[in-house]
Design a protein around this motif. Structure first.
Motif, PDB file in Angstrom:
ATOM      1  N   TYR A  14     -87.749 -53.231 -20.289  1.00 27.31           N
ATOM      2  CA  TYR A  14     -87.735 -54.686 -20.118  1.00 27.31           C
ATOM      3  C   TYR A  14     -88.730 -55.068 -19.021  1.00 27.31           C
ATOM      4  O   TYR A  14     -89.381 -56.086 -19.101  1.00 27.31           O
ATOM      5  CB  TYR A  14     -86.336 -55.171 -19.731  1.00 27.31           C
ATOM      6  N   VAL A  20     -86.286 -47.950 -20.131  1.00 30.96           N
ATOM      7  CA  VAL A  20     -84.905 -47.823 -20.607  1.00 30.96           C
ATOM      8  C   VAL A  20     -84.810 -46.683 -21.624  1.00 30.96           C
ATOM      9  O   VAL A  20     -83.854 -45.914 -21.614  1.00 30.96           O
ATOM     10  CB  VAL A  20     -84.404 -49.152 -21.219  1.00 30.96           C
ATOM     11  N   PRO A  39     -73.068 -43.548 -20.514  1.00 36.53           N
ATOM     12  CA  PRO A  39     -72.544 -44.422 -19.456  1.00 36.53           C
ATOM     13  C   PRO A  39     -73.108 -45.844 -19.539  1.00 36.53           C
ATOM     14  O   PRO A  39     -74.067 -46.098 -20.260  1.00 36.53           O
ATOM     15  CB  PRO A  39     -72.991 -43.731 -18.163  1.00 36.53           C
ATOM     16  N   ASN A  40     -72.503 -46.748 -18.779  1.00 36.55           N
ATOM     17  CA  ASN A  40     -72.996 -48.120 -18.694  1.00 36.55           C
ATOM     18  C   ASN A  40     -74.452 -48.120 -18.279  1.00 36.55           C
ATOM     19  O   ASN A  40     -74.854 -47.360 -17.397  1.00 36.55           O
ATOM     20  CB  ASN A  40     -72.211 -48.896 -17.628  1.00 36.55           C
ATOM     21  N   GLY A  41     -75.239 -48.951 -18.900  1.00 38.94           N
ATOM     22  CA  GLY A  41     -76.640 -49.101 -18.515  1.00 38.94           C
ATOM     23  C   GLY A  41     -77.548 -48.008 -19.033  1.00 38.94           C
ATOM     24  O   GLY A  41     -78.717 -47.930 -18.669  1.00 38.94           O
ATOM     25  N   SER A  42     -77.034 -47.132 -19.926  1.00 41.48           N
ATOM     26  CA  SER A  42     -77.875 -46.028 -20.403  1.00 41.48           C
ATOM     27  C   SER A  42     -78.789 -46.451 -21.553  1.00 41.48           C
ATOM     28  O   SER A  42     -79.609 -45.661 -22.016  1.00 41.48           O
ATOM     29  CB  SER A  42     -77.010 -44.832 -20.797  1.00 41.48           C
ATOM     30  N   GLY A  43     -78.653 -47.680 -22.019  1.00 45.33           N
ATOM     31  CA  GLY A  43     -79.589 -48.164 -23.040  1.00 45.33           C
ATOM     32  C   GLY A  43     -79.043 -48.181 -24.451  1.00 45.33           C
ATOM     33  O   GLY A  43     -79.799 -48.315 -25.411  1.00 45.33           O
ATOM     34  N   LYS A  44     -77.722 -48.111 -24.595  1.00 46.47           N
ATOM     35  CA  LYS A  44     -77.114 -48.096 -25.928  1.00 46.47           C
ATOM     36  C   LYS A  44     -77.377 -49.417 -26.667  1.00 46.47           C
ATOM     37  O   LYS A  44     -77.802 -49.406 -27.823  1.00 46.47           O
ATOM     38  CB  LYS A  44     -75.597 -47.850 -25.821  1.00 46.47           C
ATOM     39  N   SER A  45     -77.136 -50.534 -25.976  1.00 47.01           N
ATOM     40  CA  SER A  45     -77.369 -51.834 -26.621  1.00 47.01           C
ATOM     41  C   SER A  45     -78.852 -52.022 -26.915  1.00 47.01           C
ATOM     42  O   SER A  45     -79.223 -52.564 -27.959  1.00 47.01           O
ATOM     43  CB  SER A  45     -76.883 -52.973 -25.718  1.00 47.01           C
ATOM     44  N   THR A  46     -79.678 -51.570 -26.007  1.00 48.42           N
ATOM     45  CA  THR A  46     -81.128 -51.683 -26.207  1.00 48.42           C
ATOM     46  C   THR A  46     -81.558 -50.890 -27.440  1.00 48.42           C
ATOM     47  O   THR A  46     -82.352 -51.385 -28.255  1.00 48.42           O
ATOM     48  CB  THR A  46     -81.863 -51.163 -24.952  1.00 48.42           C
ATOM     49  N   ARG A  49     -80.674 -52.888 -30.490  1.00 43.28           N
ATOM     50  CA  ARG A  49     -81.569 -54.047 -30.681  1.00 43.28           C
ATOM     51  C   ARG A  49     -82.917 -53.599 -31.227  1.00 43.28           C
ATOM     52  O   ARG A  49     -83.552 -54.313 -31.996  1.00 43.28           O
ATOM     53  CB  ARG A  49     -81.768 -54.791 -29.364  1.00 43.28           C
ATOM     54  N   GLN A  86     -72.895 -57.093 -28.743  1.00 44.12           N
ATOM     55  CA  GLN A  86     -71.765 -56.805 -27.867  1.00 44.12           C
ATOM     56  C   GLN A  86     -70.941 -58.066 -27.592  1.00 44.12           C
ATOM     57  O   GLN A  86     -69.730 -58.010 -27.525  1.00 44.12           O
ATOM     58  CB  GLN A  86     -72.307 -56.211 -26.561  1.00 44.12           C
TER      59      GLN A  86
HETATM   60  N1  ADP Z   1     -82.544 -58.590 -21.167  1.00 44.46           N
HETATM   61  C1  ADP Z   1     -82.709 -57.674 -20.210  1.00 44.46           C
HETATM   62  N2  ADP Z   1     -83.640 -57.829 -19.241  1.00 44.46           N
HETATM   63  C2  ADP Z   1     -83.835 -56.892 -18.283  1.00 44.46           C
HETATM   64  N3  ADP Z   1     -83.125 -55.738 -18.203  1.00 44.46           N
HETATM   65  C3  ADP Z   1     -82.190 -55.523 -19.130  1.00 44.46           C
HETATM   66  C4  ADP Z   1     -81.923 -56.473 -20.189  1.00 44.46           C
HETATM   67  N4  ADP Z   1     -80.939 -55.977 -20.957  1.00 44.46           N
HETATM   68  C5  ADP Z   1     -80.598 -54.779 -20.425  1.00 44.46           C
HETATM   69  N5  ADP Z   1     -81.347 -54.507 -19.329  1.00 44.46           N
HETATM   70  C6  ADP Z   1     -81.265 -53.279 -18.512  1.00 44.46           C
HETATM   71  O1  ADP Z   1     -81.599 -52.181 -19.356  1.00 44.46           O
HETATM   72  C7  ADP Z   1     -80.747 -51.061 -19.080  1.00 44.46           C
HETATM   73  C8  ADP Z   1     -80.011 -50.669 -20.344  1.00 44.46           C
HETATM   74  O2  ADP Z   1     -79.127 -51.717 -20.705  1.00 44.46           O
HETATM   75  P1  ADP Z   1     -78.233 -51.679 -22.014  1.00 44.46           P
HETATM   76  O3  ADP Z   1     -79.083 -51.310 -23.160  1.00 44.46           O
HETATM   77  O4  ADP Z   1     -77.503 -52.988 -22.078  1.00 44.46           O
HETATM   78  O5  ADP Z   1     -77.247 -50.484 -21.661  1.00 44.46           O
HETATM   79  P2  ADP Z   1     -75.800 -50.108 -22.238  1.00 44.46           P
HETATM   80  O6  ADP Z   1     -75.609 -50.896 -23.489  1.00 44.46           O
HETATM   81  O7  ADP Z   1     -75.857 -48.640 -22.444  1.00 44.46           O
HETATM   82  O8  ADP Z   1     -74.807 -50.452 -21.174  1.00 44.46           O
HETATM   83  C9  ADP Z   1     -79.839 -51.499 -17.939  1.00 44.46           C
HETATM   84  O9  ADP Z   1     -80.411 -51.037 -16.739  1.00 44.46           O
HETATM   85  C10 ADP Z   1     -79.883 -53.016 -18.007  1.00 44.46           C
HETATM   86  O10 ADP Z   1     -79.674 -53.577 -16.738  1.00 44.46           O
END
Ligand code: ADP
Ligand code: MG
Length: 268
Positions: A14, A20, A39-46, A49, A86
Motif C-alpha cells: 500500500y 505486504v 496473524p493479524n496484519g499478515s496480508g490475508k485480506s490483501t 482483494r 471482512q
Molecule cells: N488500505 C490500506 N492502506 C494502507 N495499509 C493497509 C491498507 N489495508 C491494509 N493495510 C496494511 O497492510 C497490512 C496487511 O493488512 P491485511 O491484508 O488487512 O491483513 P490481515 O487481513 O491479515 O489482517 C497491514 O499492515 C495493514 O495495516
C-alpha cells in the motif's frame, strides 16, 4: 470444467516502504476449499482483494483460467468470482431479502430488474444459509452472525464458480460456524472453488483441503494439506509465539493451541 484462480509471483504494497506481499504464488481450483490463515496484519485480506481483482499487483499477475484477471471485464468477472469482504455495511435500509437479491445484480437481464427466477434463487440461497426466516427483517437490525449468513446468501445468489470469503464466520457461534464450513464443503463437492480466510485454525484444519499460512513478514510460510501446514514449527514461526499441536479425538485433524505459558501473551 473446474475454474482455476492463481497468483503468479504477486507482490503488493500500500505504501512503498512496507511490502505486504512479496512473490506470492497461490492457487485454487474448483472442487476445493483453500483456507488462508495467519496473524493479524499478515496480508490475508490483501491477498483476497488481489485475487478478486479489487487491487492490482505491483508485480506479478493474477490469472483466471490462464487469463490475466485485468483483461476480464468486471461484469464477467462478477459472474465467476464472488468476494465477501471482512466488513460490509449497506448504504441504505434494506430487508435481508433485498440484500440477497442484490447479489443477483451481475446476472440480471438487459432491463436490470430482478425477475421471478432471481427471487427464487435468492430465496433458495437464504434456505441454504438458514436465513429464510429473516427474509423480511431490516438488515441493519440483524445480529453480527445473522448478517454474515445473509451476506453469504447474497454472494451465493450471484451463482459464481469461485468464492473468496474474508472471515465469514468471525461473528458466528460454534454451531453456525460449523454449519457455514459444512456448507462450503458441500459447495466444493459441487465444483465450487472456495478461498476462505479464518482465524479458527482448528476449524480450518477440519474443513479445508489446503491451507496457506501467512506471516507478518510479507511472505507465505507454508502451503499444503492441514497436516503439512498445522505443525508446531511452522505455526510458531508464523505467529511468532509458541504453539502446541495435538489431534482431534474424533476426526484426527490437527488441533492447535497457544503454548500455555504464553497463552494470552500476544502483543495487542
Ligand atoms: N488500505 C490500506 N492502506 C494502507 N495499509 C493497509 C491498507 N489495508 C491494509 N493495510 C496494511 O497492510 C497490512 C496487511 O493488512 P491485511 O491484508 O488487512 O491483513 P490481515 O487481513 O491479515 O489482517 C497491514 O499492515 C495493514 O495495516
Ligand atoms: Mg483481514
Amino acid at each position: 470444467m473446474g475454474r482455476r484462480l492463481e497468483s503468479h509471483s504477486v507482490s503488493f504494497a500500500y505504501v512503498p516502504e512496507s511490502p505486504v506481499l512479496a512473490d506470492v504464488d497461490v492457487g485454487v481450483t474448483g472442487g476445493e476449499v483453500m483456507g488462508v490463515i495467519g496473524p493479524n496484519g499478515s496480508g490475508k485480506s490483501t491477498l483476497l482483494r488481489l485475487l478478486c481483482g479489487f487491487l492490482r499487483p505491483a508485480r506479478g499477475a493474477v490469472l483466471l483460467d490462464g487469463q490475466p484477471l485485468s483483461a476480464i471485464r468486471s461484469r464477467e468477472r462478477a459472474r465467476i468470482l464472488a468476494f465477501l469482504p471482512q466488513t460490509v455495511t449497506p448504504a441504505f435500509a434494506l430487508t435481508a431479502f433485498e440484500v440477497v437479491l442484490l447479489g443477483r445484480y451481475p446476472r440480471l437481464g438487459p432491463l436490470g430488474a430482478p425477475a421471478g427466477r432471481d427471487r427464487e434463487i435468492a430465496l433458495r440461497c437464504m434456505r441454504e444459509t438458514e436465513t429464510d426466516g429473516l427474509r423480511y427483517r431490516d438488515f441493519g437490525t440483524l445480529s453480527g452472525g445473522e448478517r454474515q449468513r445473509v451476506l453469504l446468501a447474497s454472494i451465493l445468489a450471484q451463482e459464481p464458480d469461485l468464492l473468496l470469503l474474508d472471515e465469514p464466520t468471525a461473528a458466528l457461534d460454534i454451531n453456525h460456524q460449523a454449519g457455514i464450513f459444512a456448507l462450503l464443503r458441500g459447495l466444493a463437492r459441487n465444483g465450487y472453488g472456495v478461498v476462505v480466510v479464518t482465524h479458527d485454525l482448528n476449524v480450518a484444519g477440519q474443513f479445508c483441503d489446503r491451507l496457506v499460512l501467512m506471516s507478518a513478514r510479507a511472505r507465505i510460510v507454508a502451503q499444503g494439506t492441514p497436516r503439512q501446514v498445522l505443525t508446531r514449527d511452522l505455526l510458531t514461526e508464523a505467529y511468532e509465539s509458541p504453539i502446541v499441536v495435538t489431534e482431534h479425538p474424533i476426526t484426527g485433524t490437527p488441533l492447535v493451541w497457544p503454548e500455555p505459558a504464553s497463552a494470552g501473551g500476544a502483543k495487542p
